[in-house]
Structure formats: structure tokens, C-alpha cells
Design a protein around this motif. Structure first.
Motif, mmCIF file in Angstrom:
data_model
loop_
_atom_site.group_PDB
_atom_site.id
_atom_site.type_symbol
_atom_site.label_atom_id
_atom_site.label_comp_id
_atom_site.label_asym_id
_atom_site.label_seq_id
_atom_site.Cartn_x
_atom_site.Cartn_y
_atom_site.Cartn_z
ATOM 1 N N GLN A 43 82.610 70.781 73.880
ATOM 2 C CA GLN A 43 82.252 72.006 74.446
ATOM 3 C C GLN A 43 82.791 72.270 75.734
ATOM 4 O O GLN A 43 82.651 73.504 76.203
ATOM 5 N N LEU A 44 83.198 71.130 76.634
ATOM 6 C CA LEU A 44 83.722 71.327 78.015
ATOM 7 C C LEU A 44 84.997 72.107 77.820
ATOM 8 O O LEU A 44 85.516 72.380 78.972
ATOM 9 N N GLU A 45 85.854 71.808 76.750
ATOM 10 C CA GLU A 45 87.109 72.181 76.686
ATOM 11 C C GLU A 45 87.406 73.870 76.982
ATOM 12 O O GLU A 45 86.669 74.833 76.440
ATOM 13 N N LEU A 46 88.179 74.211 78.026
ATOM 14 C CA LEU A 46 88.351 75.351 78.590
ATOM 15 C C LEU A 46 89.327 76.421 77.546
ATOM 16 O O LEU A 46 88.894 77.549 77.606
ATOM 17 N N ARG A 47 90.160 75.856 76.712
ATOM 18 C CA ARG A 47 90.997 76.657 75.995
ATOM 19 C C ARG A 47 91.093 76.103 74.805
ATOM 20 O O ARG A 47 91.127 74.850 74.407
ATOM 21 N N TYR B 137 76.099 68.713 82.779
ATOM 22 C CA TYR B 137 75.224 69.047 81.420
ATOM 23 C C TYR B 137 75.865 67.892 80.556
ATOM 24 O O TYR B 137 74.693 67.744 79.436
ATOM 25 N N TYR C 163 77.623 76.799 73.150
ATOM 26 C CA TYR C 163 76.988 75.561 72.367
ATOM 27 C C TYR C 163 75.834 76.108 71.710
ATOM 28 O O TYR C 163 75.336 75.573 70.482
ATOM 29 N N SER D 108 85.895 71.798 81.840
ATOM 30 C CA SER D 108 85.130 72.453 82.934
ATOM 31 C C SER D 108 84.553 71.131 83.870
ATOM 32 O O SER D 108 83.517 70.170 83.195
ATOM 33 N N GLU E 129 72.609 66.692 90.617
ATOM 34 C CA GLU E 129 72.872 66.644 88.954
ATOM 35 C C GLU E 129 72.722 65.473 88.607
ATOM 36 O O GLU E 129 72.416 65.047 87.407
ATOM 37 N N ARG F 89 73.521 79.250 85.286
ATOM 38 C CA ARG F 89 73.629 79.690 86.244
ATOM 39 C C ARG F 89 73.377 81.423 86.368
ATOM 40 O O ARG F 89 74.021 82.314 87.290
ATOM 41 N N ARG G 2 81.452 82.274 76.484
ATOM 42 C CA ARG G 2 82.228 81.791 77.431
ATOM 43 C C ARG G 2 83.331 82.351 77.837
ATOM 44 O O ARG G 2 83.698 82.844 78.986
ATOM 45 N N MET H 27 73.994 77.461 91.768
ATOM 46 C CA MET H 27 73.675 75.864 91.497
ATOM 47 C C MET H 27 72.432 75.933 90.806
ATOM 48 O O MET H 27 71.478 76.607 90.939
ATOM 49 N N ARG H 28 72.171 74.980 89.994
ATOM 50 C CA ARG H 28 70.888 74.555 89.370
ATOM 51 C C ARG H 28 70.374 73.484 90.114
ATOM 52 O O ARG H 28 71.023 72.099 89.998
ATOM 53 N N CYS I 97 80.881 76.177 81.878
ATOM 54 C CA CYS I 97 80.461 74.941 81.323
ATOM 55 C C CYS I 97 80.245 74.763 79.783
ATOM 56 O O CYS I 97 80.243 73.600 79.268
ATOM 57 N N ALA J 266 72.988 67.898 77.351
ATOM 58 C CA ALA J 266 72.576 69.248 76.790
ATOM 59 C C ALA J 266 73.646 69.903 76.245
ATOM 60 O O ALA J 266 73.389 70.825 75.546
ATOM 61 N N LEU J 267 75.014 69.095 76.055
ATOM 62 C CA LEU J 267 76.198 69.496 75.419
ATOM 63 C C LEU J 267 77.062 68.298 75.022
ATOM 64 O O LEU J 267 77.133 67.400 75.584
ATOM 65 N N PRO J 268 77.585 68.392 73.737
ATOM 66 C CA PRO J 268 78.822 67.475 73.496
ATOM 67 C C PRO J 268 80.043 67.836 74.110
ATOM 68 O O PRO J 268 80.158 68.969 74.675
ATOM 69 N N PRO K 93 82.364 71.385 86.527
ATOM 70 C CA PRO K 93 80.891 71.633 86.842
ATOM 71 C C PRO K 93 80.170 71.317 85.392
ATOM 72 O O PRO K 93 78.903 70.927 85.468
ATOM 73 N N GLY K 94 80.630 71.587 84.275
ATOM 74 C CA GLY K 94 80.039 71.176 83.066
ATOM 75 C C GLY K 94 79.600 69.770 82.916
ATOM 76 O O GLY K 94 78.799 69.454 82.144
#
Ligand SMILES: Cc1cc2nc3c(=O)[nH]c(=O)nc-3n(C[C@H](O)[C@H](O)[C@H](O)COP(=O)(O)OP(=O)(O)OC[C@H]3O[C@@H](n4cnc5c(N)ncnc54)[C@H](O)[C@@H]3O)c2cc1C
Ligand code: SF4
Ligand code: SF4
Lengths: 447, 106
Positions: free
Chosen positions: A58-62, A48, B56, A42, A156, B91, B65, A323-324, B51, A53-55, A44-45
Motif C-alpha cells: 500500500q505504500l507504493e506511490l504509483r 503505519y 487500504y 511513501s 512514531e 493527517r 490517495r 503529524m500524529r 501513506c 496499520a497497512l501492508p 511517512p507511511g
């Protein structure tokens, strides 16, 4: 004979196209060529990941199982040339690859800065996972960073580096943040949020040079004559679609690769989707770019259908993004105009990530506002519908107004009442949006 | 399309004839019971950027997710309705809403 589908780009547009091809044609041959060697992640991830905020995993999508089932021929390689007449592409390492249908999903790349010292070690940008890893490594050793640019990515970067314990200076060329989308009160909320996190804002300031310490960044010199000692200069001044392949092959290219509503480029059997594609607006005929996750998903899907010869119309409803920004969740949907009329944002030389050019459409009708200490709501009401909205800090209003805009719900029954009582107009619209959405939900439940 | 928004619709209405889920605090035991009785975590695929913060932060490691990608509600009986995923989502793509047939189809 099985058709050979080739996809260039392993971003979300490419992945979604591959999945759609597999879903609709289980026997198809699908080859995906991407320059990044990472599992699908991801983008956008990354913000983070930077903030801690994350390892990374965790960004892996599948999952591995999902990828196995997809049965892709995935090549990590760079496509160096497209030869549309011969129906083939050239790869940096593997020679040539023939296709029957080709999808260009090459995304966009951050625009490089041009101030003196821009190539010094320590001037960084955030395009992909490699950049994020590099930034994290540098952030561990650095104490101070200067951030320049606009849009979501600049914020960001500022927030992520501040979360990593760095002192952050954020330089704005103009008087306020993201003037081409936000109104002054909306910019203010973001700026207050950033300041609250410890970021130091400098208005009416630009980088005039970066001081060199044996090839490394030592300090930033600004237009007002200030010297800001720092080890990092993070730059987010906009992105440009990666159109080089298409342009060199003679395809029709404006800012992005020009495509029709079926995602077809000017070359036969070649399609484009995601950040790299420039769609023509059916009404005005003007080309529009989105740099949005949801658009890349929708276009990847529609392009795959078109590659299979199936007609599935692209969803052209008003664009939305969340968006944040400075800790404030911000939803932008539909036509919201250009801030206070400033079509240009001095902090951006090209479109920002998370932005849609369709937002800039001038909203016809009247704007209603609702403001509190921690929220800002703006709704543009046209003749019969809510045509656009910016909602900051109020999840409920964000969902309700986004529903009204995207569904095109007729709100004319409220019309005169809204104008007679503008103070309560936003509340009335939100109530209507919630009720309408629920009606839709129960209709669907009965169906 | 757009994360299949066509059949789900963007966002989720909070039911009016059931408690106002948005105002319940999952940290309070009674509130959590009320939540579990009539509500679940609902997702809005249009707001989600995949994300991974929800996964997590879920104490049970549920694939929030994956649900958000397809606009499905979390109907997993193990879900604690702890609200951790809802709170962490940057979000506002997650929220407690009435269990409705609309999101239950996979
Ligand atoms: C930090 C960050 C935050 C973001 N936040 C948001 C947000 O909040 N909301 C939102 O909607 N969007 C956001 N975005 C934008 C969103 O991620 C993009 O719109 C989306 O990822 C575009 O997907 P894509 O598949 O079109 O392109 P990309 O994801 O850019 O993928 C393109 C791929 O093609 C590869 N490639 C390019 N050329 C070649 C070649 N010649 N040969 C081989 N491979 C090639 C690239 O290496 C890349 O992997 C953000 C992006 C970033 C970086
Ligand atoms: S935290 Fe929110 S935006 Fe991120 S993957 Fe989960 S639902 Fe999507
Ligand atoms: S409410 Fe709690 S248990 Fe349920 S999915 Fe969210 S984080 Fe997991």
C-alpha cells in the motif's frame, strides 16, 4: 539534441521532478539513479507499516501503468562522485554517466547515536523501507524496547512498537516532549496520549551505555542509574542532509546544499531539491532547511521547471505539516516560535523529520490559546494576519487557521475584539477562516 | 506547487447553507443519505503524505490517495460515503464537504 536529465535519488523530490520533466517535455531523456531497489514508496507511511496499520504494497506511490507511461531510465545504483566540470557522475557499478542537467535529490539520513554500545545488534533507526522491514522482524522476537530522541519519528517508533505488543520505555533528556516547537501544555497532550497507549515515559534520563550480550543489546543503562532490560533500542535524534557528493565536488554546502529560489546550486547545471536542499530566506538571508514531504514535492517540481529553463516560482508560503503524535493529530503552520523559548531540544542533535526551520521564526504579535481536555489550539496574530498556529485534536480549527496563515488573510477587522475577548479569540478566528475559505471556493467556482 | 495548492487552496470549507457535514455520522442510514445528497469526500493535498491508509481501508478499493495527491474530490458514484477513509486518515487530509465546482475539475 535531446537534453540528458539525470536525477539522483528515488525519493519524492526525485520522482516529482521526473514526472514534471516528462509532463513538460515528453521527448526528454530522463535517467533516475537511486540506491534503494524498491518501487517508489511513501516514506511517512513507514510509520503505519511499523504499527501494522497497512501492508507494504500500500505504500507504493504509483501504479505499474503510471510508471510505464513515465518512461524513465531507472538505475538502481549508488552515485559515488560528482564531476561538475566534466558534467558527469560516477556510479558504483555502472561507470560514468554524463548529464546536461543534474538534480541532487539525495534526501537526508538519520544521525547515528554515539553512546557506548551504539553499534550493537539491536540498536535501530528508521530511514527507509529496509529499516522498517528489519524493525518488523526484530519486533516479532522482542519484548521490550527503549526509544530515545525527539520529534515525530521518535513518537512514531514508540507508538509503532507499542502497537506490535512491545513494552516501550521512552527516554526524554529534558522535562518534556519536543520543547523546541511545542509549548508545555501541547507537550503534555502528546505525553498523555503516549502514556494512554502504554508507553512508559522517563524524563530527565539519557542513555549512558548499552549492555552487550555477545554483540546483542541486553539492557540500557540510564543516567539516573536505572537498568532497563530490552532487546531493542530505537533512536531518532534527528537527520542530516546527504551532502557528501556535493561537498566533495566543491559545491557550496552549509547544512544542506545551498540553493537559490530557482533551486540552482553553486555549480552550473546542477540543481538540488528536497531534504538535501537549503534555501535562503528572501527576507533574512538565512539558510533554512525543511524536512517535509510537501516541501520536497514543491521543490522537485520547481527544480524540474528550472532544469527545462522554464521560470516557475517556488511556493514560499508558510510551511505546514500535520503529524500524529501520541494519537493526537497536530498541525503546525507558519511562524510559531520555539516552544517556551527553548530554541534547542535536548532530544535532538539535528533537525527532525517532519520539521521546518521556518517554524522557529519568532511570531510577531500576540498569541491566543484555546484549550480543552482533548485539544490545544494556539494562534499567533500579527498586525494584520495570523502568522502561525499549532492545532492539536481539532480538525476544523486546523483547516481554518492553516487557511488564514497560508492565504495571509487580513484579520485586522477582528483586532480590538480579539484583545477585548481573548477567551473567544480562537473561535472568532476559526469562523473567519472558514468563511474566508468558502468565499475563495465560491469565487473559484464562479470563475 | 505544494501539491497544486495554489488553485485549490488549503483545506475545504464546510458549507454553511447545507447540513453540517462534519457532524453527520455516516454510520446512521439517514445521515448517510443526507451526506450523499449534498456532499462528497474532499481532499487537502497539503496535509496528505501519501501513506495509503485511505486506499487500504476503502471497502471498494477506490483510489482515494490519488485524489488526495491532486486535491480532487471523490465524485465516484460508487462511493458509499461510509467515511472509512476519512476516519482512518492520520493527517485529517480528508473530510466530507459540499460538492463544489472548485474541486471537481481534475
Ligand atoms: C518515518 C518517517 C516519517 C515521516 N513523516 C513525515 C511527515 O509526517 N510529514 C512530512 O512532511 N514529512 C515526513 N517525513 C519526511 C519526508 O518523508 C521527507 O521529507 C521526504 O521523503 C524527503 O524526500 P526527498 O526526496 O528529499 O528524500 P528521500 O525520500 O530521503 O530520498 C532520497 C533518496 O536518495 C537516495 N540516495 C541518496 N544518496 C544517493 C546516492 N549517492 N546515490 C544514489 N541514491 C542516493 C536515497 O537512497 C533515497 O532513496 C517522514 C520521514 C520518515 C522516514
Ligand atoms: S490516509 Fe490521508 S494522508 Fe494517507 S494517503 Fe490517504 S489522504 Fe493522504
Ligand atoms: S467514503 Fe467509503 S467508499 Fe467512499 S471513498 Fe471513502 S472509504 Fe471509499
Amino acid at each position: 539534441m535531446t537534453r540528458r536529465h539525470v536525477i539522483i535519488g528515488s525519493g519524492i523530490a526525485g520522482l516529482t521532478a521526473a514526472e514534471t520533466l516528462r509532463e513538460r517535455d515528453p521527448g526528454a531523456s530522463v535517467t533516475l539513479v537511486g540506491a534503494e531497489a524498491h518501487p517508489f514508496y511513501s516514506r511517512p507511511g513507514l510509520a503505519y507499516l511499523l504499527a501494522g496499520a497497512l501492508p507494504e504494497r500500500q505504500l507504493e506511490l504509483r501504479t505499474k501503468e503510471e510508471l510505464r507511461a513515465l518512461a524513465l531510465d531507472r538505475l538502481v545504483d549508488e552515485v559515488t562522485a560528482l564531476e561538475p566540470e566534466a558534467h558527469r557522475v560516477r556510479l558504483r557499478r555502472r561507470g560514468v554517466l554524463a548529464y546536461d542537467r543534474l538534480l541532487l535529490a539525495t534526501g537526508s539520513a538519520a544521525v547515528a547515536p554515539d553512546f557506548p554500545g551504539a553499534t550493537l545488534d539491536g540498536v535501530v533507526q528508521l530511514d527507509g523501507l529496509d529499516d522498517a522491514r528489519d524493525l518488523l522482524r526484530r519486533a516479532r522476537r522482542a519484548r521490550t524496547a527503549v526509544v530515545v530522541g525527539g520529534g515525530a519519528t521518535a513518537v512514531e517508533l514508540a507508538e509503532g512498537l507499542a502497537a506490535r505488543g512491545l513494552t516501550v520505555h521512552y527516554l526524554l533528556r529534558g522535562a518534556r516532549y519536543w520543547a523546541s516547537v511545542l509549548e508545555p501544555a501541547e507537550s503534555q497532550l502528546v505525553e498523555e496520549g503516549l502514556a494512554g497507549q502504554g508507553t512508559e515515559l522517563h524524563r530527565h534520563e539519557r542513555v549512558v551505555g548499552v549492555e552487550d550480550d555477545r554483540g546483542r543489546v541486553r539492557a540500557v543503562h540510564t543516567s539516573s542509574g536505572a537498568v532497563l532490560p530490552c532487546e531493542l533500542v530505537a533512536v531518532a535524534i534527528g537527520v542530516r542532509p546527504r551532502v557528501e557528493l556535493a561537498r566533495a565536488a566543491g559545491l557550496s554546502v552549509e547544512r544542506g546544499i545551498a540553493v537559490d529560489a530557482g533551486l540552482r546550486t553553486s555549480a552550473p547545471d546542477v540543481f538540488a531539491a528536497g531534504d538535501v536542499a537549503e534555501l535562503r530566506d528572501p527576507e533574512s538571508g538565512a539558510g533554512r532547511c525543511d524536512v517535509l514531504w510537501s516541501s520536497a514535492v514543491a521543490q522537485g517540481r520547481a527544480a524540474a521547471c528550472a532544469m527545462l529553463g522554464e521560470a516557475e516560482a517556488l511556493d514560499l508560503r508558510p510551511r505546514q505539516n500535520v503529524m500524529r503524535l501520541g494519537g493526537v493529530t497536530t498541525t503546525v503552520v507558519g511562524a510559531v516560535g520555539a516552544g517556551d523559548g527553548a530554541a534547542e531540544d535536548p532530544d535532538l542533535v539535528a533537525i527532525a523529520r517532519g520539521d521546518s526551520e521556518r517554524w522557529r521564526d519568532r511570531p510577531r504579535g500576540q498569541a491566543f490559546h484555546d484549550r480543552g481536555a482533548r485539544f490545544r489550539i494556539r494562534a499567533h496574530v500579527g498586525e494584520r494576519t495570523v502568522v502561525g498556529a499549532v492545532v492539536m485534536g481539532d480538525a476544523r480549527a486546523a483547516r481554518a487557521l492553516a487557511h488564514l496563515v497560508r492565504a495571509g488573510t487580513d484579520v485586522s477587522a477582528l483586532g480590538a475584539g480579539l484583545r477585548a475577548d481573548p477567551e473567544h479569540a480562537v473561535a472568532a478566528l476559526v469562523a473567519l477562516g472558514e468563511a474566508d475559505e468558502q468565499k475563495g471556493a465560491s469565487r473559484a467556482a464562479r470563475a | 506547487m505544494d501539491g497544486h495548492a495554489g488553485d485549490i487552496g488549503p483545506g475545504f470549507a464546510l458549507a454553511r447553507d447545507v447540513p453540517d457535514f462534519a457532524l453527520l455520522d455516516p454510520a446512521l442510514p439517514l445521515d448517510r443519505l443526507r451526506l450523499l445528497a449534498g456532499a462528497c469526500v474532499r481532499t487537502d493535498p497539503l496535509r496528505c503524505v501519501q501513506c495509503g491508509l485511505c486506499n487500504y481501508n476503502c471497502p471498494l478499493g477506490l483510489d482515494v490517495r490519488g485524489h488526495a495527491r491532486q486535491g480532487r474530490s471523490i465524485l465516484e458514484p460508487r462511493c458509499l460515503a461510509c467515511g472509512e477513509c476519512v476516519r482512518r486518515c492520520p493527517r485529517e487530509a480528508l473530510g466530507f464537504g459540499a460538492r463544489s465546482a472548485r474541486q471537481e475539475a481534475p
